[in-house]
Design a protein around this motif. Structure first.
Motif, short mmCIF file in Angstrom:
data_model
loop_
_atom_site.label_atom_id
_atom_site.label_comp_id
_atom_site.label_asym_id
_atom_site.label_seq_id
_atom_site.Cartn_x
_atom_site.Cartn_y
_atom_site.Cartn_z
N GLN A 136 -60.91 5.47 -29.15
CA GLN A 136 -61.58 5.02 -27.93
C GLN A 136 -60.83 3.87 -27.28
O GLN A 136 -60.71 3.81 -26.05
CB GLN A 136 -63.01 4.59 -28.26
CG GLN A 136 -63.93 5.73 -28.69
CD GLN A 136 -65.29 5.22 -29.12
OE1 GLN A 136 -65.40 4.25 -29.86
NE2 GLN A 136 -66.34 5.87 -28.62
N ILE A 147 -57.66 5.43 -25.53
CA ILE A 147 -57.93 6.27 -24.37
C ILE A 147 -58.60 5.50 -23.23
O ILE A 147 -58.26 5.67 -22.06
CB ILE A 147 -58.79 7.49 -24.77
CG1 ILE A 147 -58.00 8.40 -25.73
CG2 ILE A 147 -59.23 8.28 -23.54
CD1 ILE A 147 -58.81 9.56 -26.27
N LYS A 148 -59.56 4.64 -23.58
CA LYS A 148 -60.37 3.99 -22.55
C LYS A 148 -59.86 2.61 -22.13
O LYS A 148 -60.12 2.17 -21.01
CB LYS A 148 -61.81 3.85 -23.04
CG LYS A 148 -62.51 5.19 -23.25
CD LYS A 148 -63.96 4.99 -23.67
CE LYS A 148 -64.69 6.33 -23.84
NZ LYS A 148 -66.11 6.15 -24.21
#
Length: 222
Positions: A133, A136-137
């Motif tokens: 996470q 990706i974020k």
């Protein structure tokens, strides 16, 4: 004896030129999507805790970046059949272009990843986000904003390099130009027109790429 310019043949050749331009656009569209996805994975692999992954990607990048694209293309199209792997010319072109582009964009994406302050990931971990996470974020969007101009330029360079795939009979723009000048004996006019088309395509790709990037990544892209 003077040479008289003539562009009357363009009317009959418009269909062939349009087909070649469309094939060039198709090749670069496929290559851009696949190449960027692969480069993101490889850039992350080069920064992983697994030494085997890091070394494997490093070898791939060095081999591709230090050998001619034409040799890579011939290896895939003419060499692999010796091992029983036969590819359609268009598929071989996309594979060769993707592998070539990914080697360069892996380094570009990697530079973007390294440019993101470590405090960003540390803060994300402190909030309880998982490594995937965080990447990706948090990390990847910021990295893409930093490298977007270089990434755009690499896409355009690869589009221009696509002229090389005419050597394996892929009927893209350069291949159609070769056929036309052989039929019309108007080499200057043919390549003058094709040069203008490549210039127009490069400008269109840059505008579309940047416009799309603004929508995906936000107003920080320029």
């Amino acid at each position: 004896m003077g040479y008289g310019l003539s562009f009357g043949w363009l009317k009959d050749a418009a269909g062939a030129i349009a087909h070649g331009a469309a094939m060039t656009v198709f090749l670069i569209a496929c290559t851009t999507v696949l190449g960027i996805l692969i480069s993101i994975l490889f850039a992350a692999a080069r920064r992983s805790h697994y030494a085997v992954l890091r070394k494997a990607v490093a070898v791939y990048v060095e081999v591709v970046r230090n050998t001619p694209f034409l040799v890579q293309l011939f290896f895939i199209y003419f060499g692999l059949p010796s091992l029983g792997i036969r590819l359609d010319p268009i598929v071989a072109a996309i594979v060769a272009m993707t592998l070539n582009m990914a080697a360069y964009t892996t380094e570009i994406v990697g530079a973007g990843l390294d440019a993101v302050p470590k405090g960003q990931s540390e803060a994300a971990f402190a909030l309880g986000l998982k490594p995937r996470q965080v990447f990706i974020k948090i990390i990847l969007p910021q990295a893409l904003k930093v490298i977007f101009p270089a990434l755009t330029s690499q896409v355009i360079i690869m589009m221009l390099e696509s002229a090389v795939v005419s050597q394996i009979a892929v009927r893209e723009l350069a291949h159609e130009a070769d056929l036309l000048q052989a039929r019309t004996f108007r080499s200057f006019e043919t390549y003058f027109v094709v040069t203008l088309i490549y210039l127009a395509l490069s400008m269109a790709v840059r505008r579309l790429f940047v416009a799309g990037g603004r929508r995906v990544l936000g107003a920080g892209v320029s």
